[in-house]
Each structure stands twice: as structure tokens, then as C-alpha cells.
Write a protein that holds these residues in place. Structure first.
Motif, PDB file in Angstrom:
ATOM      1  N   VAL A 765       0.830  -1.196   0.000  1.00  0.00           N
ATOM      2  CA  VAL A 765       0.000   0.000   0.000  1.00  0.00           C
ATOM      3  C   VAL A 765       0.866   1.249   0.000  1.00  0.00           C
ATOM      4  N   ILE A 766       1.876   1.266   0.851  1.00  0.00           N
ATOM      5  CA  ILE A 766       2.777   2.423   0.931  1.00  0.00           C
ATOM      6  C   ILE A 766       3.447   2.686  -0.419  1.00  0.00           C
ATOM      7  N   ALA A 767       3.729   1.609  -1.169  1.00  0.00           N
ATOM      8  CA  ALA A 767       4.387   1.760  -2.475  1.00  0.00           C
ATOM      9  C   ALA A 767       3.532   2.547  -3.461  1.00  0.00           C
ATOM     10  N   LEU A 768       2.215   2.620  -3.227  1.00  0.00           N
ATOM     11  CA  LEU A 768       1.317   3.341  -4.131  1.00  0.00           C
ATOM     12  C   LEU A 768       1.008   4.759  -3.646  1.00  0.00           C
ATOM     13  N   LEU A 769       1.586   5.166  -2.515  1.00  0.00           N
ATOM     14  CA  LEU A 769       1.393   6.524  -2.008  1.00  0.00           C
ATOM     15  C   LEU A 769       2.473   7.445  -2.587  1.00  0.00           C
ATOM     16  N   PRO A 770       2.211   8.738  -2.671  1.00  0.00           N
ATOM     17  CA  PRO A 770       3.201   9.666  -3.233  1.00  0.00           C
ATOM     18  C   PRO A 770       4.534   9.587  -2.489  1.00  0.00           C
ATOM     19  N   PRO A 771       5.650   9.535  -3.223  1.00  0.00           N
ATOM     20  CA  PRO A 771       6.955   9.356  -2.559  1.00  0.00           C
ATOM     21  C   PRO A 771       7.393  10.547  -1.719  1.00  0.00           C
ATOM     22  N   TRP A 772       6.791  11.731  -1.921  1.00  0.00           N
ATOM     23  CA  TRP A 772       7.227  12.894  -1.137  1.00  0.00           C
ATOM     24  C   TRP A 772       6.577  12.948   0.237  1.00  0.00           C
ATOM     25  N   TRP A 773       5.574  12.077   0.491  1.00  0.00           N
ATOM     26  CA  TRP A 773       4.958  12.036   1.811  1.00  0.00           C
ATOM     27  C   TRP A 773       5.944  11.419   2.816  1.00  0.00           C
ATOM     28  N   GLN A 774       5.991  11.983   4.006  1.00  0.00           N
ATOM     29  CA  GLN A 774       6.684  11.373   5.142  1.00  0.00           C
ATOM     30  C   GLN A 774       5.622  10.902   6.124  1.00  0.00           C
ATOM     31  N   LEU A 775       5.672   9.631   6.453  1.00  0.00           N
ATOM     32  CA  LEU A 775       4.597   8.996   7.209  1.00  0.00           C
ATOM     33  C   LEU A 775       4.928   8.912   8.691  1.00  0.00           C
ATOM     34  N   LYS A 776       3.921   9.208   9.531  1.00  0.00           N
ATOM     35  CA  LYS A 776       4.012   8.992  10.970  1.00  0.00           C
ATOM     36  C   LYS A 776       3.012   7.912  11.343  1.00  0.00           C
ATOM     37  N   PHE A 777       3.464   6.929  12.075  1.00  0.00           N
ATOM     38  CA  PHE A 777       2.604   5.824  12.481  1.00  0.00           C
ATOM     39  C   PHE A 777       2.140   6.066  13.910  1.00  0.00           C
ATOM     40  N   ILE A 778       0.822   6.200  14.088  1.00  0.00           N
ATOM     41  CA  ILE A 778       0.236   6.579  15.374  1.00  0.00           C
ATOM     42  C   ILE A 778      -0.621   5.431  15.901  1.00  0.00           C
ATOM     43  N   ALA A 779      -0.345   5.003  17.115  1.00  0.00           N
ATOM     44  CA  ALA A 779      -1.189   4.008  17.762  1.00  0.00           C
ATOM     45  C   ALA A 779      -2.433   4.695  18.316  1.00  0.00           C
ATOM     46  N   PRO A 780      -3.573   4.016  18.353  1.00  0.00           N
ATOM     47  CA  PRO A 780      -4.800   4.657  18.850  1.00  0.00           C
ATOM     48  C   PRO A 780      -4.654   5.263  20.239  1.00  0.00           C
ATOM     49  N   ARG A 781      -3.916   4.603  21.126  1.00  0.00           N
ATOM     50  CA  ARG A 781      -3.767   5.132  22.494  1.00  0.00           C
ATOM     51  C   ARG A 781      -2.972   6.426  22.510  1.00  0.00           C
ATOM     52  N   ASP A 782      -2.133   6.646  21.472  1.00  0.00           N
ATOM     53  CA  ASP A 782      -1.316   7.850  21.417  1.00  0.00           C
ATOM     54  C   ASP A 782      -1.993   8.973  20.655  1.00  0.00           C
ATOM     55  N   ALA A 783      -3.029   8.657  19.897  1.00  0.00           N
ATOM     56  CA  ALA A 783      -3.612   9.658  19.004  1.00  0.00           C
ATOM     57  C   ALA A 783      -4.133  10.887  19.733  1.00  0.00           C
ATOM     58  N   PRO A 784      -4.927  10.762  20.813  1.00  0.00           N
ATOM     59  CA  PRO A 784      -5.422  11.980  21.467  1.00  0.00           C
ATOM     60  C   PRO A 784      -4.295  12.846  22.009  1.00  0.00           C
ATOM     61  N   ALA A 785      -3.240  12.222  22.563  1.00  0.00           N
ATOM     62  CA  ALA A 785      -2.141  13.022  23.102  1.00  0.00           C
ATOM     63  C   ALA A 785      -1.266  13.596  22.005  1.00  0.00           C
ATOM     64  N   MET A 786      -1.301  12.966  20.804  1.00  0.00           N
ATOM     65  CA  MET A 786      -0.535  13.434  19.651  1.00  0.00           C
ATOM     66  C   MET A 786       0.946  13.570  19.985  1.00  0.00           C
ATOM     67  N   ARG A 787       1.500  12.499  20.559  1.00  0.00           N
ATOM     68  CA  ARG A 787       2.919  12.533  20.855  1.00  0.00           C
ATOM     69  C   ARG A 787       3.707  12.632  19.553  1.00  0.00           C
ATOM     70  N   ASP A 788       4.822  13.316  19.604  1.00  0.00           N
ATOM     71  CA  ASP A 788       5.642  13.492  18.411  1.00  0.00           C
ATOM     72  C   ASP A 788       6.156  12.137  17.929  1.00  0.00           C
ATOM     73  N   GLN A 789       6.075  11.935  16.644  1.00  0.00           N
ATOM     74  CA  GLN A 789       6.556  10.703  16.039  1.00  0.00           C
ATOM     75  C   GLN A 789       7.605  11.049  14.999  1.00  0.00           C
ATOM     76  N   LYS A 790       8.603  10.186  14.917  1.00  0.00           N
ATOM     77  CA  LYS A 790       9.619  10.408  13.885  1.00  0.00           C
ATOM     78  C   LYS A 790       9.023  10.074  12.511  1.00  0.00           C
ATOM     79  N   PRO A 791       9.102  10.996  11.552  1.00  0.00           N
ATOM     80  CA  PRO A 791       8.582  10.694  10.216  1.00  0.00           C
ATOM     81  C   PRO A 791       9.330   9.527   9.590  1.00  0.00           C
ATOM     82  N   TRP A 792       8.617   8.757   8.743  1.00  0.00           N
ATOM     83  CA  TRP A 792       9.216   7.623   8.053  1.00  0.00           C
ATOM     84  C   TRP A 792       9.037   7.806   6.569  1.00  0.00           C
ATOM     85  N   THR A 793      10.046   7.531   5.790  1.00  0.00           N
ATOM     86  CA  THR A 793       9.964   7.588   4.337  1.00  0.00           C
ATOM     87  C   THR A 793      10.308   6.220   3.781  1.00  0.00           C
ATOM     88  N   PRO A 794       9.872   5.924   2.554  1.00  0.00           N
ATOM     89  CA  PRO A 794      10.112   4.587   1.994  1.00  0.00           C
ATOM     90  C   PRO A 794      11.580   4.208   1.894  1.00  0.00           C
TER      91      PRO A 794
END
Length: 800
Positions: A765-794
Motif C-alpha cells: 500500500v505504501i508503495a502506491l502513495l506519493p513518494p514525497w509524503w513522510q509517514l508517521k505511524f500513530i497508535a490509537p492510544r497515542d492519538a489523542p495526546a498526539m505525541r511526536d513521532q519520527k517521520p518515516w519515508t520509503p
């Protein structure tokens, strides 16, 4: 001594006109009269002409090229057939239904064409007289009706001179217009300086494709100005001609949706403005480039309850007598958008739809729908082929052409339509429709709810043809009686029959039985096109050049094979001008939006949406896979977070309601707009800056898993391989990327994108997303607090 001066006067330009076009301009009079005639397709007409020729003697000459110069006119065409031994020239016409449904006005036009061809033949071969014949071939039974006349050469010459005299003033006007247009387009400047990043690359590629006569497929990101980036170079190429490059007569801009056509018209308005003055339109620009907007018949028709002939519709009465004045006024004003043309047509007492069709010949740029070029009955394509126009075609949001192409070359027959037609049918037709119903019941007896058939049952096809012929004959005899269910069944039968004639591996036949409850069912027999390339490729080849562009044409091979791009087509990937830090892309992990999991994940989804809105108030779009899912999410947000403003897309929204929905983003208060992924608001709308600061996408957009889509997958897998990807993954992720593209539109935009499903973490799925996007993976328990996540690129190891 230097070279002697050249005192020779350059030859005066000549205006070439086809015989048919000349006669349609000069020899038509009286009412517009369609009389429910089912026009043969281009292929059917070609086959009919070939059949007539096969029946003639060995001395019969087919497709005889004829031409003559008369003043500034060059009149040319091809006579259908000529037998020198009999000195007989034939003009062949194909039709359906009854011969007596061909009106005297239509026959007069056909005789005019035959007489012009007769004059050209007499002139070319030195004949003193000639026999002329109109050969009418009924495609339903292949019977010929032949009408003959004998003419002296002098008589035909007088008729020819009269038609040329009637046309020459218009030809002089058109030659002057073409010269002024070329000069204006050569001087045309880009209205906004500088070009956006990526826009220049797109413009240069479009220019070269137009000049070289090539097909170009371009993936370019949203927000770079693709509409202007393709229109401007195409117009510049249209204004420049030399012996090395290809000349362009007309430019067709095609879009799948009205929003795309609106963008094109606005872009053309910008191009008609003085450089540096965005408030004043120049008269010269308006006069020198004629822009015509085409509308669908059902949207343009002023009297949908009436038939298209003078005895029924007031706007068809005396149509051809009033046409010259309206035509002249339209081209003089240059205002040929739908609204302006409607007002002009009604001022002259004419049908707006048919006036627009007449004006195609005199327009420079035509803005319309995919159907106008790619459909089997496409007006723009058929006119271009008949008149040898060299056209440049621009296909906006070309990813839509796959599904739209399938729809154009599919057909279905619904049991409910047969039943509705029988209930209102006049007594002479009830037996025919009852016979069709009996064959229908025999076909579906013992079949499951869904079944793929090797071919339509032969007995049913025979009965369908008989019923269609009976309805057509009755309607020809009763032109003033419009019985909508009967007319609909007739059109459905004709369309189904046409699709059956083109069956191949690219299509499938299936029967679906729908459970209506209360022990009631409804069966639908379909011919479904699976891979439209077989039908679209000839249309792509028919254009002088064609540019297909979109932000989502990945993977390239999928669209190349589905659309049937020519082998020498060019491909371009325009890099995104946007920076990764402009779009905060967050993937919500460990949450499933699959149908079976929705009730469990809905609370988490709306909590994340509300938290995002409360932390950063603004306008957001939230996309869901269906109206039912959208409604569930909207209600959940209202119950858990009633302070968050929201508005929803409704099923079957009209254009005024759609405009109101979009206007909430442009001028309304902050909130969340709920929309369906792949619908009207997931592409083709421009909401820059604070008009839209984020989007939530709670689905992968995969087509529903059902028997129809599974059969499509199997057929695609047999034809192309990778059935799962072509049928499900590629169409779904294309909708996701299109919707996400609403957020970042300008170089200064900032926004957030939530991809709310665990499947977005999969590598395929990630292979079909635009390559300039940097992805942050957020667990549901962390979403409301919005803790900083390190961006991930392909380029980095996958965190999952």
C-alpha cells in the motif's frame, strides 16, 4: 549583384469545404426532425456501405475522390460509388425503422449532396449528363430502397454554383478568423508569472506532444496548475504551423465532471485577459478564439416531455430557417459557454442543445465530457473523422477514463424496464413485449442470484431485435406520442444489441437477480466491459495529439494497458513541488475500517477527528467508503462531540447543492465536511489556504467484494495478470491519493492528513502513495495526546 527581388504575389489562401458540410450549410430548411430515429454507429454505417458495394458489379468504383476549385473555395469529398457502364453515381444512406420515417427535408439534403457529387463527376470525367441514385439501406433487414434521377451537366453546374455562392461569404469570414486567431495565439502570454514549479515541465511536454503529433500520459501532482499547464501550450501550438510540424485545427478539452469543465472555462478566461490586467477582457482575445461548452442532452433540453421534431417541440419548428441568424450571432459574440448559448438560442427560438452541436464546426476550443470523443456515438470524434480535422485532445483527470470507458461500452437490460413498458404500451405492441417477457423468464429459470454467461441466449437476442423493430416502427407512425417507459426500453434494446455485436475477451455477459423483498425479484442482464482499451485506442489514434493527465496514474502500466495507449506514447512523471513538511501524514495503526470491524472502530475514529479539530480549528474533509458508513460516523461524532460543527454530502445531490457544500469551505465557519471517497468532492475541487487544512480518510477505497467484482477480477487476471491489483488495489488507492490531494494546493499551504486504517501500514500500500509524503505511524492510544513521532519515508526500514 544581389538576388533579384521576388515580385510574385503569394497565393491567396483557399477554404476547403467537404461536400456534406457545404450542403448542410446551404441546403437545409424547415423543422428539426429526429423522429426517434436510432442513428447507426460509424462502424455500422461503414459496414452498410461495404454491403451495398459488394452487391454491385465488378465495374463499380467505391469511394471515388472528387474535388474542384471555385474562387476561394475548394470543394471536395468522396462519392460512395460510381458505375461507369451505367453512368450511375450512388449516394448511400443507412437507417433503422421505416423508410417513410425519412422526411422530405432529409431527402432534400441527401439529393443536394448527390447533385454536388454529380457535378464534380461530370466536370472530372467530361460527362454531359449523369444518373444519380439515393440508396437507403435498412440495417435491420438489409433491404435497399433506391431513388433515381437523371441530370444534365449544365443543370448540376448551376446547382453547384448556387450552393457555393451561398457559402462563400461565410468562407471569407472563416479565413479571416483563422488568420487572426493564429496571430493572436502566437502573441499569447502566460497569464501568471512565474509558472509554478512543475508547471513549466508539464507545459513543455504538452507543447512537444502537440507539435509532434504524439500521445502523452502525464502524472503531475495536484496544485501545480495542470489545466493551464496543458491548455496554454496546446493553444500556442495551435497558433504555429510550418511544414515540419503538425497543424492543429481544433482543441478539445474533456473532463469527467462538471467541476473539471468549470476549471477549464475559468482557465480559458484567464488566457483571454490582457497580461497584467486581471479585470479586463480584451475584445480581440474573445473574437479570435471561439470557446464552446457542450452540455449533455438531458441537461440542455428545454422540453424533456416533447419529441425532437417540429410537430412536438416549439424549439424545433422552423429550426433550419432560424439557424443562420443564431449561428452568425454566436460566432460574432464569441460567448459560447452553456449559459450564454442558452440565452442566445432561446432569443432565436432554437434548441440550445442542437445549436451547440451546430457550432462545433465553427469553434476553436470545445470543452466537454469524455463521452463527446470516446463514446461509440461521440459527436466530436465522428465530426473530426468525417471532416478530416486535426485535433488536439486534452483529457483531464484521466484516471477516470478507465471506469467511464467501461460504462460507455457496457449495456444492461432490466426486467423492471420491460415490465414498465408493457404496462403503458399501446395494444399493437403488447404482444411483442409479452413475447420478450416469456423469453426473459426462460433465460433466468433455474439460475442463481449471479451467473456469468458465455454469451447472451440466441433466442432472447432474436426476440429483442423483433421487439425493438416493432417499437421503432410504432414510434415512427406516432411521432407526437412520447411514452417514456416505452422509449427507454427501445433505447435499452438498441444499446444492448450494439454491445452484443462487439463482444470479445474485453467484456463479459452476466445475469444478476436482485431480491426486492416480499417474495419479489428483479433480474438484470448485462454486457460489462472489463478492459476498455479495445474501444479507446482507436479514439486516441484518431486525434492529432492527445495529452492525458492526472495526479494519480500509478502504476503507469495499469493505465497504459487499460486505456490502450499507442505503442509510441510518451510518459512523464512531474515531481511534486511541495515539501514533505507541508503535509503532516499520520497513519492510525491497529484500527480496521473493514465492514465487519466498523462498529468497534467507529468511536476511535471520531475521537481522533474531534481531537484534531479541537487542537487545530479549521475546515476539514472526512472521507468514507459509502453513504451508510458516512452516516454512522456523522451520528457518532454528533453524539460524542456535539460541539464540532459538521455538514454532510447527500446521495444524489444536484449541482446547486454541490456548490453549496463546497461554498461552506470557502466562506463558512470551521467544521468537518463528510464526503464519500471517489465522489464529487474527492477530486476536481480547489480549496487552497485556510479553505481546507486537513482530511481524514477512513477507508482504502477498495471496490466492494461481491460476485460482479470477483468476476471482473477473474477476467482481468486472465487478460493481464495481477487481477487483485488491477481490480481492487489500484482503483482504491487512486481514490485515496486523489482525496488527499485536496489539502495541499499552493506552495505556502500547510495541512494534516489522517489515513485511518491499519492496512495503510502494508508495504504494497505504501508503495502506491506519493513518494514525497513522510509517514508517521500513530497508535490509537497515542492519538489523542498526539505525541511526536519520527517521520518515516520509503527509503528507511519499514517500522512494521
Amino acid at each position: 549583384m544581389g538576388p533579384m527581388p521576388n515580385n510574385e504575389t503569394p497565393p491567396s489562401p483557399r477554404y476547403a469545404v467537404a461536400v456534406r458540410q457545404l450542403c448542410e450549410f446551404t441546403a437545409r430548411c424547415g423543422d428539426l426532425d429526429l423522429r426517434f430515429s436510432a442513428s447507426p454507429t460509424g462502424q455500422e454505417g461503414i459496414a452498410g456501405h461495404a454491403l451495398v458495394a459488394q452487391r454491385r458489379s465488378a465495374h463499380y468504383e467505391r469511394e471515388v475522390a472528387l474535388s474542384a476549385d471555385d474562387g476561394l473555395l475548394t470543394v471536395r469529398g468522396r462519392a460512395d460509388g460510381y458505375d461507369a457502364r451505367e453512368n450511375l453515381l450512388e449516394e448511400v444512406k443507412t437507417y433503422r425503422g421505416r423508410f417513410d420515417s425519412i422526411t422530405p427535408q432529409q431527402q432534400a439534403l441527401h439529393w443536394a449532396q448527390a447533385q454536388i457529387y454529380g457535378h464534380l463527376m461530370c466536370q472530372m470525367r467530361g460527362l454531359e449528363r449523369i444518373d444519380l441514385a439515393l440508396v437507403y439501406l435498412n440495417l435491420e433487414n438489409t433491404e435497399e430502397t433506391v431513388l433515381r434521377q437523371t441530370h444534365e451537366a449544365a443543370q448540376l453546374q448551376a446547382f453547384y454554383q448556387k450552393q457555393c455562392t451561398l457559402f462563400v461569404a461565410w468562407a471569407e469570414q472563416e479565413l479571416a478568423h483563422q488568420a487572426e486567431r493564429a496571430q493572436a495565439l502566437q502573441a499569447l502570454d502566460f497569464p501568471f508569472a512565474p509558472m509554478r514549479p512543475g508547471q513549466r515541465t508539464l507545459a513543455q511536454a504538452s507543447w512537444h506532444a502537440a507539435r509532434q503529433g504524439r500521445c502523452l500520459m502525464v502524472q503531475a501532482p495536484t496544485g501545480i496548475g495542470k489545466t493551464l499547464g496543458t491548455l496554454f501550450p496546446s493553444l500556442k501550438a495551435m497558433g504555429k504551423a510550418n511544414t515540419q510540424d503538425q497543424t492543429i485545427d481544433k482543441l478539445f478539452y474533456l473532463s469527467a465532471k462538471s467541476s473539471g469543465r468549470d476549471l477549464a472555462l475559468r482557465a480559458l478566461t484567464h488566457l483571454a485577459l490582457k497580461p497584467g490586467d486581471a479585470a479586463q477582457r480584451t475584445d480581440a482575445a474573445v473574437r479570435h478564439v471561439r470557446v464552446l461548452e457542450l452540455m449533455a442532452r438531458e441537461k440542455a433540453c428545454e422540453h424533456p416531455d416533447k419529441a425532437c421534431h417540429g410537430q412536438s417541440c416549439p424549439l424545433a419548428q422552423g429550426y433550419y430557417d432560424k439557424l443562420p441568424g443564431a449561428r452568425a450571432a454566436a460566432v460574432a459574440s464569441g460567448q459560447m459557454d452553456a449559459a450564454s448559448l442558452r440565452a442566445l438560442a432561446l432569443d432565436h427560438g432554437l434548441c440550445p442543445y442542437h445549436l451547440a452541436q451546430e457550432l462545433i464546426a465553427w469553434a476553436d476550443v470545445v470543452v466537454g465530457d469524455y463521452n463527446h470523443w470516446f463514446d461509440s456515438h461521440a459527436t466530436l470524434y465522428s465530426l473530426s473523422m468525417a471532416r478530416s480535422w486535426r485535433v488536439a485532445v486534452l483529457v483531464d483527470e484521466a484516471h477516470n477514463l478507465v471506469e467511464r470507458g467501461r460504462q460507455m461500452y457496457s449495456a444492461e437490460l432490466d426486467e423492471a424496464s420491460i415490465k414498465a413498458a408493457r404496462q403503458v404500451a399501446p395494444p399493437p405492441l403488447k404482444k411483442d413485449i409479452a413475447r420478450l417477457q416469456r423469453q426473459w423468464r426462460a433465460m433466468r429459470q433455474g439460475r442463481p442470484d449471479y451467473s456469468a454467461l458465455p454469451e447472451p441466449p440466441a433466442a432472447l437476442l432474436t426476440t429483442m431485435a423483433q421487439t425493438s423493430a416493432a417499437i421503432g416502427a410504432w414510434q415512427a407512425e406516432h411521432p407526437s406520442q412520447v411514452i417514456a417507459p416505452l422509449q427507454r426500453l427501445w433505447f435499452d434494446l438498441l444499446a444492448f444489441s450494439q454491445r452484443c455485436q462487439t463482444l470479445g475477451q474485453h467484456s463479459l455477459v452476466d445475469l444478476t437477480v436482485h431480491d426486492l423483498g416480499t417474495r419479489s425479484e428483479r433480474a438484470v442482464l448485462s454486457v460489462r466491459n472489463v478492459v476498455p482499451a479495445h474501444f479507446l485506442k482507436p479514439r486516441l489514434l484518431g486525434a492529432q495529439s492527445c495529452v492525458l493527465f492526472s495526479a494519480t496514474l500509478t502504476p503507469t502500466e495499469h493505465y497504459t494497458r487499460m486505456l490502450g495507449l499507442p505503442e509510441d506514447s510518451l510518459h512523464l512523471q512531474v515531481p511534486s513541488p511541495f515539501r514533505a513538511e507541508q503535509l503532516d501524514v499520520r497513519i492510525l495503526q491497529d484500527v480496521s475500517t473493514r465492514w465487519r470491524d466498523r462498529s468497534k472502530s467507529l468511536q476511535t475514529l471520531v475521537d481522533v477527528m474531534a481531537d484534531q479539530w479541537l487542537r487545530q480549528s479549521g475546515k476539514y474533509l472526512a472521507f468514507f467508503s459509502s453513504f451508510d458508513y458516512l452516516s454512522q460516523a456523522s451520528q457518532a461524532l454528533e453524539q460524542r462531540h456535539p460541539l464540532v460543527p459538521q455538514w454532510q454530502q447527500k446521495a444524489r445531490m444536484g449541482e446547486p447543492e454541490q456548490r453549496a457544500f463546497v461554498e461552506r469551505f470557502r466562506s463558512g465557519e470551521p467544521g468537518i465536511g463528510f464526503a464519500v471517497l471517489g465522489g464529487s468532492f474527492a477530486e476536481g475541487i480547489d480549496l487552497p489556504g485556510q479553505q481546507l487544512i486537513g482530511a481524514f480518510i477512513a477507508t482504502l477505497g477498495l471496490p466492494q467484494l461481491n460476485p460482479v467484482n470477483e468476476e471482473l477480477r477473474r477476467r482481468i487476471d486472465a487478460l493481464m495478470g495481477q487481477g487483485d491489483e488491477h481490480a481492487y488495489m489500484y482503483p482504491g488507492l487512486r481514490k485515496v491519493v486523489q482525496a488527499a490531494g485536496r489539502v495541499i494546493r499552493d506552495p505556502d499551504d500547510q495541512g494534516v492528513l489522517w489515513l485511518m486504517d491499519e492496512r495503510f501500514t502494508q508495504k504494497k500500500v505504501i508503495a502506491l502513495l506519493p513518494p514525497w509524503w513522510q509517514l508517521k505511524f500513530i497508535a490509537p492510544r497515542d492519538a489523542p495526546a498526539m505525541r511526536d513521532q519520527k517521520p518515516w519515508t520509503p527509503a528507511e526500514p519499514h517500522p512494521g
